[in-house]
Motif scaffolding. Structure first.
Motif, PDB file in Angstrom:
ATOM      1  N   ILE A  60       0.836  -1.197   0.000  1.00 17.35           N
ATOM      2  CA  ILE A  60       0.000   0.000   0.000  1.00 17.35           C
ATOM      3  C   ILE A  60       0.874   1.250   0.000  1.00 17.35           C
ATOM      4  N   ALA A  61       1.870   1.286   0.874  1.00 15.23           N
ATOM      5  CA  ALA A  61       2.771   2.444   0.907  1.00 15.23           C
ATOM      6  C   ALA A  61       3.566   2.552  -0.381  1.00 15.23           C
ATOM      7  N   PHE A  62       4.046   1.431  -0.886  1.00 15.49           N
ATOM      8  CA  PHE A  62       4.862   1.417  -2.105  1.00 15.49           C
ATOM      9  C   PHE A  62       4.060   1.921  -3.297  1.00 15.49           C
ATOM     10  N   GLY A  63       2.868   1.338  -3.501  1.00 20.29           N
ATOM     11  CA  GLY A  63       2.062   1.735  -4.640  1.00 20.29           C
ATOM     12  C   GLY A  63       1.535   3.153  -4.535  1.00 20.29           C
ATOM     13  N   GLY A  64       1.262   3.616  -3.317  1.00 21.62           N
ATOM     14  CA  GLY A  64       0.682   4.933  -3.136  1.00 21.62           C
ATOM     15  C   GLY A  64       1.650   6.077  -3.329  1.00 21.62           C
ATOM     16  N   LEU A  65       2.932   5.855  -3.105  1.00 27.94           N
ATOM     17  CA  LEU A  65       3.898   6.949  -3.112  1.00 27.94           C
ATOM     18  C   LEU A  65       4.769   7.020  -4.359  1.00 27.94           C
ATOM     19  N   LEU A  66       4.695   6.043  -5.236  1.00 31.69           N
ATOM     20  CA  LEU A  66       5.591   6.004  -6.392  1.00 31.69           C
ATOM     21  C   LEU A  66       5.463   7.233  -7.286  1.00 31.69           C
ATOM     22  N   LEU A  67       4.246   7.599  -7.620  1.00 27.87           N
ATOM     23  CA  LEU A  67       4.047   8.702  -8.550  1.00 27.87           C
ATOM     24  C   LEU A  67       4.517  10.019  -7.942  1.00 27.87           C
ATOM     25  N   LEU A  68       4.172  10.255  -6.687  1.00 29.33           N
ATOM     26  CA  LEU A  68       4.607  11.464  -5.997  1.00 29.33           C
ATOM     27  C   LEU A  68       6.125  11.517  -5.896  1.00 29.33           C
ATOM     28  N   ALA A  69       6.742  10.392  -5.548  1.00 26.25           N
ATOM     29  CA  ALA A  69       8.199  10.362  -5.416  1.00 26.25           C
ATOM     30  C   ALA A  69       8.886  10.621  -6.749  1.00 26.25           C
ATOM     31  N   GLY A  70       8.342  10.068  -7.827  1.00 32.54           N
ATOM     32  CA  GLY A  70       8.928  10.311  -9.143  1.00 32.54           C
ATOM     33  C   GLY A  70       8.920  11.784  -9.512  1.00 32.54           C
ATOM     34  N   ARG A  71       7.825  12.476  -9.221  1.00 35.52           N
ATOM     35  CA  ARG A  71       7.751  13.904  -9.534  1.00 35.52           C
ATOM     36  C   ARG A  71       8.673  14.714  -8.623  1.00 35.52           C
ATOM     37  N   LEU A  72       8.767  14.329  -7.359  1.00 33.20           N
ATOM     38  CA  LEU A  72       9.684  15.029  -6.462  1.00 33.20           C
ATOM     39  C   LEU A  72      11.123  14.942  -6.966  1.00 33.20           C
ATOM     40  N   GLY A  73      11.465  13.815  -7.599  1.00 34.01           N
ATOM     41  CA  GLY A  73      12.794  13.693  -8.180  1.00 34.01           C
ATOM     42  C   GLY A  73      13.037  14.741  -9.252  1.00 34.01           C
ATOM     43  N   ASP A  74      12.010  15.003 -10.084  1.00 34.28           N
ATOM     44  CA  ASP A  74      12.133  16.048 -11.097  1.00 34.28           C
ATOM     45  C   ASP A  74      12.275  17.426 -10.462  1.00 34.28           C
ATOM     46  N   LEU A  75      11.592  17.640  -9.339  1.00 35.95           N
ATOM     47  CA  LEU A  75      11.531  18.971  -8.745  1.00 35.95           C
ATOM     48  C   LEU A  75      12.751  19.310  -7.905  1.00 35.95           C
ATOM     49  N   ILE A  76      13.208  18.376  -7.078  1.00 35.90           N
ATOM     50  CA  ILE A  76      14.287  18.710  -6.133  1.00 35.90           C
ATOM     51  C   ILE A  76      15.585  17.956  -6.427  1.00 35.90           C
ATOM     52  N   GLY A  77      15.601  17.113  -7.447  1.00 32.58           N
ATOM     53  CA  GLY A  77      16.811  16.370  -7.798  1.00 32.58           C
ATOM     54  C   GLY A  77      16.664  14.892  -7.492  1.00 32.58           C
ATOM     55  N   ARG A  78      16.964  14.061  -8.480  1.00 31.00           N
ATOM     56  CA  ARG A  78      16.733  12.619  -8.332  1.00 31.00           C
ATOM     57  C   ARG A  78      17.715  11.961  -7.376  1.00 31.00           C
ATOM     58  N   LYS A  79      18.971  12.414  -7.372  1.00 34.73           N
ATOM     59  CA  LYS A  79      19.922  11.832  -6.437  1.00 34.73           C
ATOM     60  C   LYS A  79      19.477  12.072  -4.999  1.00 34.73           C
ATOM     61  N   ARG A  80      19.017  13.290  -4.717  1.00 31.90           N
ATOM     62  CA  ARG A  80      18.576  13.617  -3.369  1.00 31.90           C
ATOM     63  C   ARG A  80      17.412  12.725  -2.938  1.00 31.90           C
TER      64      ARG A  80
END
Length: 486
Positions: A60-80
């Motif tokens: 549930i946690a894995f499936g629910g956060l994937l899309l948000l986490a992917g966009r955060l990578g674009d916004l604040i840096g993927r390495k971070r």
């Protein structure tokens, strides 16, 4: 998104190794737990129904956060984002290993799923950025695909070894030294990127809506086998999840700074390849779940023997996805490779659907697993290349999150449907007077046959929807275009 400019060929492949090592650790953890569940149940006093939450809390946690986490990578840096998720995953693994109560383990598994989602959501986007050249990108995605598919099979074997030799706690403790090594290497070897800035997509309301929708949807799917696919509870929660998703889409279409620029879904290949990939995994996930049950309850295999039985899938995928898949994609095109490969997967599932009560591994199981290995080793890289080819560099983190979400949701939906069908068929055969083993085998047969049909549908859609990769290549939008699309 800042692009790497000083990478040498060697450093890029070393960086790929670090990313794939992190991905492997996360994938292993999704399957390694299954073998240890009986030991957890005995040690912590789980009931049969509550035991499922050791797996479900993570998903549930894995499936629910994937899309948000992917966009955060674009916004604040993927390495971070990758490093933050990896750190959370390591800490949660320690928490899981130290768990001495049901509640503690379930909460820790939820946190572990969140860490896994945050780190894995940006990996594919980082790989695409590291390897912009088509030939190298195809080879890199082939390695990534092998790690994902091979890791799922290897997790069953490793789980059996650790649980049998030590205790179930060690399936979590083993993540700590491995994760620390990956964290040190990642900090040193992964090139930092700045991201496009939170002001370009800091939509808090949108983040809440999409995360709530995906988590509720994942919960609904995972509980469908218990509540029934046609139950009022399942339908009601499913509709609420869809309403939240609709509200999110409406928000993204009107928000000044949307979390997700919906223009990426205008790419025919990005949308189509994700649809095909979701259907493929909806069918293919059954080979581990129903296949493990068939080997255990019909053929009488031990947990360790089940892990060994699935190794041919990992070996076949490894032999094809690392090198051959990229060459075939270059020679025949990703769409053609995907269609033929999906037919191999459908054939493998159909063969498993014919496995009898008195079947043998060499005759009734191994040929099917080889077909699945061939299909998975070639189809997955081709579909991922097509899906990612529809994204611009500044959207690759989001596209990576969409791709990972598609895999998780597709697999979960397929598993819920196929498990329900198998259980219903088994109960019908028991009511007709069949013995328990024959009834179980009949249930698994209908599950595999349905899975084969789902993958055949995926092959048809791939043939109709997908286009050669060149037609989906789009230039990076100019600032003016990006603002308009946003």
């Amino acid at each position: 998104m800042t692009q790497p400019t000083s990478r040498t060929p060697t450093s890029r492949w070393v960086a790929l190794f670090v990313l794939c090592a992190g991905f492997l650790m996360i994938i292993l953890d999704q399957t390694i737990v299954n073998v240890a569940l009986p030991s957890m149940q005995e040690d912590l006093g789980f009931s049969q129904s509550s035991l499922a939450w050791v797996v479900n809390a993570y998903l549930i946690a894995f499936g629910g956060l994937l899309l948000l986490a992917g966009r955060l990578g674009d916004l604040i840096g993927r390495k971070r984002v990758f490093m933050a998720g990896l750190t959370l995953f390591i800490l949660a693994s320690l928490w899981c290993g130290l768990a001495n109560s049901q509640e503690m383990l379930i909460i820790a598994r939820f946190v572990q799923g969140a860490g896994g989602a945050i780190s894995s959501a940006v990996i594919l986007g980082m790989i695409v950025t590291l390897f912009p050249e088509p030939h190298e990108q195809g080879r890199a995605i082939g390695i990534y695909s092998f790690v994902g598919a091979g890791g799922a099979s290897t997790g069953l074997l490793l789980g059996g070894i650790l649980t049998q030799a030590l205790t179930w706690h060690w399936i979590f403790f083993v993540n700590i030294p491995i994760g620390l090594v990956i964290a040190v290497l990642g900090a040193r070897l992964l090139e930092a990127d700045q991201g496009i800035g939170l002001r370009r997509g800091a939509d808090v309301v949108g983040a809440i809506l999409i995360t709530a929708s995906l988590m509720l949807g994942s919960y609904t799917i995972l509980k469908a086998t218990e509540n029934g696919l046609a139950s009022i509870r399942t339908i009601g929660l499913g509709l609420l999840s869809l309403l939240l998703l609709a509200a999110f889409i409406a928000r993204q279409a009107t928000a000044k700074t949307p979390l997700i620029s919906l223009h990426i879904f205008r790419s025919r290949n990005l949308s189509g390849a994700n649809l095909v990939l979701g259907l493929m995994l909806a069918g293919m996930f059954s080979h581990l779940f129903l296949g493990s049950l068939y080997l255990q309850h019909v053929l009488g295999y031990s947990p360790l023997e089940i892990g060994l039985a699935f190794l041919p899938v990992a070996v076949t995928i490894g032999g094809l996805s690392v090198g051959l898949s990229a060459r075939l994609n270059a020679r025949f095109g990703e769409r053609a490779v995907a269609v033929v490969s999906l037919l191999f997967i459908a054939a493998g599932l159909a063969l498993l659907g014919r496995a009898p009560v008195d079947g043998s591994y060499a005759v009734d199981v191994l040929p099917a697993l080889i077909c699945l290995g061939i299909g998975g080793g070639l189809a997955f890289p081709a579909l991922v290349v097509l899906a990612m080819s529809g994204a611009t560099p500044s959207d690759s983190g989001l596209a990576s999150g969409v791709n990972n979400t598609t895999q998780q949701v597709g697999g979960a939906i397929g598993l819920a449907i196929l498990a329900t069908l198998a259980t219903s068929r088994t109960n019908t055969l028991l009511a007709e007077g069949r013995d328990n083993t024959a009834a179980l085998d009949g249930g698994y047969d209908i599950g595999f046959a349905t899975a084969s049909g789902i993958v055949l549908l995926a092959a048809l859609l791939a043939l109709v929807i997908l286009r050669p990769k060149e037609t989906s290549q789009r230039p990076e939008p100019t600032p003016a275009t990006s603002s308009a699309l946003a």
